[in-house]
Enzyme design. Structure first.
Site, short mmCIF file in Angstrom:
data_model
loop_
_atom_site.label_atom_id
_atom_site.label_comp_id
_atom_site.label_asym_id
_atom_site.label_seq_id
_atom_site.Cartn_x
_atom_site.Cartn_y
_atom_site.Cartn_z
CE LYS A 35 -4.13 -0.13 2.45
NZ LYS A 35 -4.97 0.05 3.66
CE LYS A 203 -17.52 6.84 14.18
NZ LYS A 203 -18.00 7.44 12.94
CG ASN A 207 -21.27 5.36 13.39
OD1 ASN A 207 -21.55 6.40 12.82
ND2 ASN A 207 -20.16 4.69 13.16
CG LEU A 249 -36.46 8.66 8.15
CD1 LEU A 249 -37.66 9.58 8.31
CD2 LEU A 249 -36.55 7.52 9.18
CB CYS A 259 -18.92 2.46 10.38
SG CYS A 259 -17.28 3.06 9.95
P1 NAD Z 1 -8.93 0.12 7.31
O1 NAD Z 1 -9.01 -1.29 7.71
O2 NAD Z 1 -9.37 0.55 5.94
O3 NAD Z 1 -7.44 0.67 7.51
C1 NAD Z 1 -6.65 0.42 8.62
C2 NAD Z 1 -5.18 0.57 8.20
O4 NAD Z 1 -4.36 0.48 9.36
C3 NAD Z 1 -4.71 -0.52 7.24
O5 NAD Z 1 -4.12 0.07 6.09
C4 NAD Z 1 -3.66 -1.29 8.07
O6 NAD Z 1 -2.60 -1.83 7.29
C5 NAD Z 1 -3.16 -0.21 8.99
N1 NAD Z 1 -2.46 -0.71 10.20
C6 NAD Z 1 -2.81 -1.73 11.01
N2 NAD Z 1 -1.88 -1.86 11.99
C7 NAD Z 1 -0.95 -0.91 11.80
C8 NAD Z 1 0.24 -0.54 12.45
N3 NAD Z 1 0.69 -1.19 13.55
N4 NAD Z 1 0.97 0.49 11.97
C9 NAD Z 1 0.56 1.16 10.87
N5 NAD Z 1 -0.56 0.85 10.19
C10 NAD Z 1 -1.31 -0.17 10.64
O7 NAD Z 1 -9.78 0.91 8.41
P2 NAD Z 1 -10.69 2.22 8.22
O8 NAD Z 1 -11.94 1.89 7.51
O9 NAD Z 1 -9.83 3.34 7.75
O10 NAD Z 1 -11.08 2.50 9.74
C11 NAD Z 1 -10.13 2.92 10.70
C12 NAD Z 1 -10.86 3.29 11.97
O11 NAD Z 1 -11.72 4.42 11.73
C13 NAD Z 1 -11.78 2.19 12.51
O12 NAD Z 1 -11.77 2.25 13.90
C14 NAD Z 1 -13.14 2.58 11.99
O13 NAD Z 1 -14.19 2.11 12.79
C15 NAD Z 1 -13.07 4.09 12.06
N6 NAD Z 1 -13.94 4.80 11.10
C16 NAD Z 1 -14.10 4.32 9.84
C17 NAD Z 1 -14.90 5.02 8.94
C18 NAD Z 1 -15.09 4.50 7.55
O14 NAD Z 1 -15.99 5.00 6.87
N7 NAD Z 1 -14.31 3.55 7.08
C19 NAD Z 1 -15.54 6.20 9.34
C20 NAD Z 1 -15.33 6.66 10.63
C21 NAD Z 1 -14.53 5.96 11.52
#
Ligand code: NAD
Length: 438
Positions: A35, A203, A207, A249, A259
């Site tokens: 990535k 948060k 949700n 709705l 999420c």
């Molecule tokens: P994701 O799974 O798309 O991305 C997580 C990233 O973290 C991955 O690229 C992974 O390789 C990396 N990672 C894991 N361990 C790591 C480490 N030790 N060092 C560096 N990188 C590391 O997750 P996401 O969808 O971006 O969600 C992240 C957080 O945000 C979650 O808690 C989620 O609930 C929250 N969130 C997500 C959204 C959404 O729409 N996706 C919206 C709001 C909040």
């Protein structure tokens, strides 16, 4: 301001790109080397409208960098963001092992005065736990940890960053608040400033509330089906009331994504662990999952409740919602499983998410246009309301389908039009249009 963002998933990447766009100096880190090399070359690993161009522009201007080197990324950062995943464990709890692993690593390299802000969605109490881990690893007593949860929506994430309804800061000191406020100043949004626990709760509560609205209207839709009401009109009539609002709705096959499903379940387990059993949320989840089964039975109903063996079912839309390639917890995953179990002949089309689905489900047939999927199909089953599906020419579609059956999981087509064209048409909370002779 110099910032470091750990985790370049949907949240970390979008935040990093947008923070650099407003002038900050952003260093993004991820353990996924592939990535990082893609991102360093200006290739965006996810589909998100507007993200690729903004990524390349900030990369070219040197305001945004990507690496696997956490120490270097953190070196002169004022704020260090944790944006790693918090997926669902089998028991519904949020899996915090990525967050805690990162906290430990941060502890090795953190310096006095740096602020660690948690953007990942984490259960109440995690901020304090992260602080304890960092303090233990670093030997520093004055570690500043803050909660700054993210509310962006996939599919319109860039827009959401620049038009955020509010920003939430869960802080322990005036200094941490001032730094985070300065960082967000160009976004010009309302601030909610509170303690870490309340920010973490905001948060989940947000949700869970939105998920509840969806399950509520789905319950209303299911009742409409029995009493002969039209849920579209019911939702319209409700939505004009400002106390209710029209957002979320929309009756249909229910919510999915990375999420709502996991956050609803995580909130239930937060309650269980804390000794308070939440009553509404287990039902929100149950109603949601039940919509998927209802969708399956609507398909079967169109064929006299017989087995779907050998029926060519065209699934349109695989991502959990339009404008994203994210298929996590998407209704399509369950529909594919149910249809496979019933030995249907499934053919899928999604404008963006075909490849994601093929990675998850072996031996799945995907095609590159909806017309191809619909050729000789016995049923069109719509799961995601992509714009191109709203523009389908049903006169032409009727000519190429073997059987004129449309099951609409998002209520985007007009029953009157379907009736006029001679389709069997079933959606959610609206009358069923029976094909003559069925
Ligand atoms: P994701 O799974 O798309 O991305 C997580 C990233 O973290 C991955 O690229 C992974 O390789 C990396 N990672 C894991 N361990 C790591 C480490 N030790 N060092 C560096 N990188 C590391 O997750 P996401 O969808 O971006 O969600 C992240 C957080 O945000 C979650 O808690 C989620 O609930 C929250 N969130 C997500 C959204 C959404 O729409 N996706 C919206 C709001 C909040």
């Amino acid at each position: 301001m110099k910032i470091s963002i750990i985790g370049t998933g949907y949240v970390g990447l979008v935040s990093g790109v947008c923070f650099s766009e407003i002038g900050h100096d952003v260093s993004c880190v991820d353990i996924d080397t592939e990535k990082i090399s893609q991102l360093s070359n200006g290739q965006c690993p996810i589909y998100e409208p507007g993200l690729s161009d903004m990524l390349r522009s900030n990369l070219d201007q040197g305001k945004l960098t990507f690496s696997n080197d956490l120490q270097k990324s953190m070196e002169s950062a004022k704020v260090i963001y944790i944006a790693v995943g918090t997926p669902e464990k089998e028991n519904g709890e949020a899996d915090l092992h990525y967050v805690y692993a990162v906290a430990k690593e941060i502890g090795y390299f953190i310096r006095e005065g740096q602020i660690v802000a948690i953007k990942s969605t984490v259960p109440v109490g995690t901020g304090k736990q992260v602080k304890a881990i960092i303090q233990e690893e670093s030997g520093l007593n004055s570690i500043q940890v803050a909660s700054n949860p993210e509310f962006l929506r996939e599919g319109s994430a860039i827009y959401d960053m620049f038009h955020m309804d509010r920003v939430v800061f869960g802080v322990e000191s005036e200094g941490a608040y001032r730094t985070l406020s300065e960082l967000h100043q160009p976004f010009q949004t309302s601030e909610v400033v509170t303690n870490i626990e309340s920010a973490e709760m905001i948060k989940y509560a947000s949700n869970a509330f939105l998920a509840m609205k969806i399950s509520f209207i789905n319950e209303v839709a299911n009742l409409c089906e029995v009493v002969g009401a039209n849920v579209t009109k019911v939702a319209e009539g409700m939505g004009y009331d400002h106390r209710i609002g029209s957002a979320f709705l929309h009756a249909g096959v229910g919510y999915g994504g990375s999420c709502f499903p996991k956050d609803v379940k995580a909130m239930i387990t937060i309650g269980e662990k804390a000794g308070y059993s939440l009553k509404i949320l287990p039902e929100v989840d149950r109603v949601n999952m039940n919509q998927r089964t209802r969708m399956f039975y609507k398909i079967k109903q169109a064929f006299g409740d017989q087995s779907l063996k050998g029926k060519r079912i065209a699934l349109l839309g695989l991502s959990f919602k339009p404008n994203t390639d994210d298929i996590r917890s998407a209704p399509s995953l369950d529909l594919i499983r149910l249809l496979k179990d019933d030995e249907a002949d499934i053919i899928c089309y999604d404008p963006i998410a075909n490849n994601q689905m093929i990675k998850h489900i072996k031996n799945l047939t995907t095609v590159s246009s909806y017309m191809e999927a619909l050729t000789n199909a016995d049923a069109l089953v719509l799961l995601t309301e992509w714009q191109e599906f709203k523009e389908i020419n049903f006169k032409e579609v009727k000519r190429i389908m073997r059987c004129p059956v449309v099951i609409d999981g998002r209520n985007i087509f007009d029953p009157k039009v379907m009736e006029k064209l001679g389709f069997h048409y079933n959606s959610f909370g609206r009358r069923v249009v029976q094909r003559k002779g069925t």
